[in-house]
Scaffold this active site. Structure first.
Site, PDB file in Angstrom:
ATOM      1  N   GLY A  44     -29.583 -37.376  71.982  1.00 36.40           N
ATOM      2  CA  GLY A  44     -28.639 -36.276  72.122  1.00 36.40           C
ATOM      3  C   GLY A  44     -28.768 -35.316  70.957  1.00 36.40           C
ATOM      4  O   GLY A  44     -29.159 -35.711  69.857  1.00 36.40           O
ATOM      5  N   GLN A  49     -26.425 -28.592  65.433  1.00 38.40           N
ATOM      6  CA  GLN A  49     -27.445 -29.347  64.690  1.00 38.40           C
ATOM      7  C   GLN A  49     -28.754 -28.568  64.558  1.00 38.40           C
ATOM      8  O   GLN A  49     -29.641 -28.985  63.809  1.00 38.40           O
ATOM      9  CB  GLN A  49     -27.726 -30.687  65.378  1.00 38.40           C
ATOM     10  N   CYS A  92     -27.566 -40.597  64.016  1.00 36.43           N
ATOM     11  CA  CYS A  92     -27.438 -39.162  64.242  1.00 36.43           C
ATOM     12  C   CYS A  92     -28.686 -38.484  63.688  1.00 36.43           C
ATOM     13  O   CYS A  92     -29.130 -38.812  62.581  1.00 36.43           O
ATOM     14  CB  CYS A  92     -26.191 -38.656  63.519  1.00 36.43           C
ATOM     15  N   LEU A  93     -29.240 -37.545  64.442  1.00 37.70           N
ATOM     16  CA  LEU A  93     -30.477 -36.887  64.000  1.00 37.70           C
ATOM     17  C   LEU A  93     -30.271 -36.062  62.723  1.00 37.70           C
ATOM     18  O   LEU A  93     -31.241 -35.739  62.046  1.00 37.70           O
ATOM     19  CB  LEU A  93     -31.043 -36.003  65.120  1.00 37.70           C
ATOM     20  N   HIS A 134     -19.862 -38.458  70.736  1.00 39.26           N
ATOM     21  CA  HIS A 134     -20.535 -38.124  69.480  1.00 39.26           C
ATOM     22  C   HIS A 134     -20.933 -36.641  69.463  1.00 39.26           C
ATOM     23  O   HIS A 134     -20.688 -35.930  68.484  1.00 39.26           O
ATOM     24  CB  HIS A 134     -21.765 -39.033  69.328  1.00 39.26           C
ATOM     25  N   GLU A 135     -21.523 -36.170  70.560  1.00 39.43           N
ATOM     26  CA  GLU A 135     -22.005 -34.781  70.606  1.00 39.43           C
ATOM     27  C   GLU A 135     -20.849 -33.780  70.689  1.00 39.43           C
ATOM     28  O   GLU A 135     -20.918 -32.703  70.082  1.00 39.43           O
ATOM     29  CB  GLU A 135     -22.967 -34.570  71.781  1.00 39.43           C
ATOM     30  N   HIS A 138     -19.584 -33.122  67.330  1.00 38.81           N
ATOM     31  CA  HIS A 138     -20.414 -32.182  66.565  1.00 38.81           C
ATOM     32  C   HIS A 138     -19.911 -30.753  66.751  1.00 38.81           C
ATOM     33  O   HIS A 138     -19.866 -29.968  65.799  1.00 38.81           O
ATOM     34  CB  HIS A 138     -21.872 -32.232  67.040  1.00 38.81           C
TER      35      HIS A 138
HETATM   36 ZN    ZN Z   1     -25.232 -36.530  65.752  1.00 34.22          ZN
END
Ligand code: ZN
Length: 196
Positions: A44, A49, A92-93, A134-135, A138
């Protein structure tokens, strides 16, 4: 041209603005985000991000570019129901190499728009439900480290510091402008509907 920004890039704490128009620019950004996500083996990725202060994110639970049928785009998502809760590990990226247990709703109902502009209502649990929560966080400038308990946070601290040092180094090398300049650019992009 876009890149996945690491913590503590200011875009990660930015409260994103709703998407007002689904056009070629948005579709191109979505495509680029999927490609960046696959390159990092993620499932995701939220728009902020990649430094875009708009409310949308992409998901593919297979993390596999060869399975485009599993690609999902959530535009202006809203979690309208949450049922009970459970704890599970997340990464998380924007925090490469950091994992921690986070308590989330076990089941949710989410309303959003797809790339065709259709409203979609979805019941989700397990990994899908967790990824959507989670997204969506963000987009509100919330990060999974915010949920770690004091002990988990302490053990994550060294890794978080390392990620932050990497970001500051890249900033010193001119890969990123100053935080102040980034915030100014985010405000400008958020104000201008032309961003999508
Ligand atoms: Zn993340």
């Amino acid at each position: 041209m876009l890149r996945i920004v690491p913590y503590p890039h200011p875009a990660l704490r930015y409260e994103s603005r709703p998407v007002v128009q689904i056009d070629d620019r948005l579709r191109a950004t979505v495509r680029e985000m999927f490609d960046l996500m696959y390159a990092s083996n993620g499932i995701g990725l939220a728009a902020n991000q990649v430094g875009v202060p708009l409310r949308f994110f992409v998901l593919n639970l297979t993390a596999d570019a060869a399975q485009p049928d599993e690609e999902r785009v959530f535009i202006n998502p809203e979690i309208v129901k949450r049922h009970s809760s459970e704890e599970n590990e997340e990464g998380c990226l924007s925090f490469p190499g950091l994992y921690g247990k986070v308590r989330r709703a076990r089941k949710i109902k989410v309303r959003s728009y797809d790339l065709a502009g259709s409203e979609v209502e979805l019941d989700a649990d397990d990994l899908l439900g967790r990824a959507i929560q989670h997204e969506t966080d963000h987009l509100d400038g919330k990060l999974f480290i915010d949920y770690l308990g004091p002990i988990a946070r302490t053990s994550a601290n060294a890794k978080v510091k390392e990620i932050e040092a990497g970001y500051r180094k890249a900033q010193a090398e001119g890969i990123y402008p100053s935080d102040e300049e980034i915030r100014r650019q985010l405000d400008e992009m958020a104000r201008s509907a032309a961003v999508v």
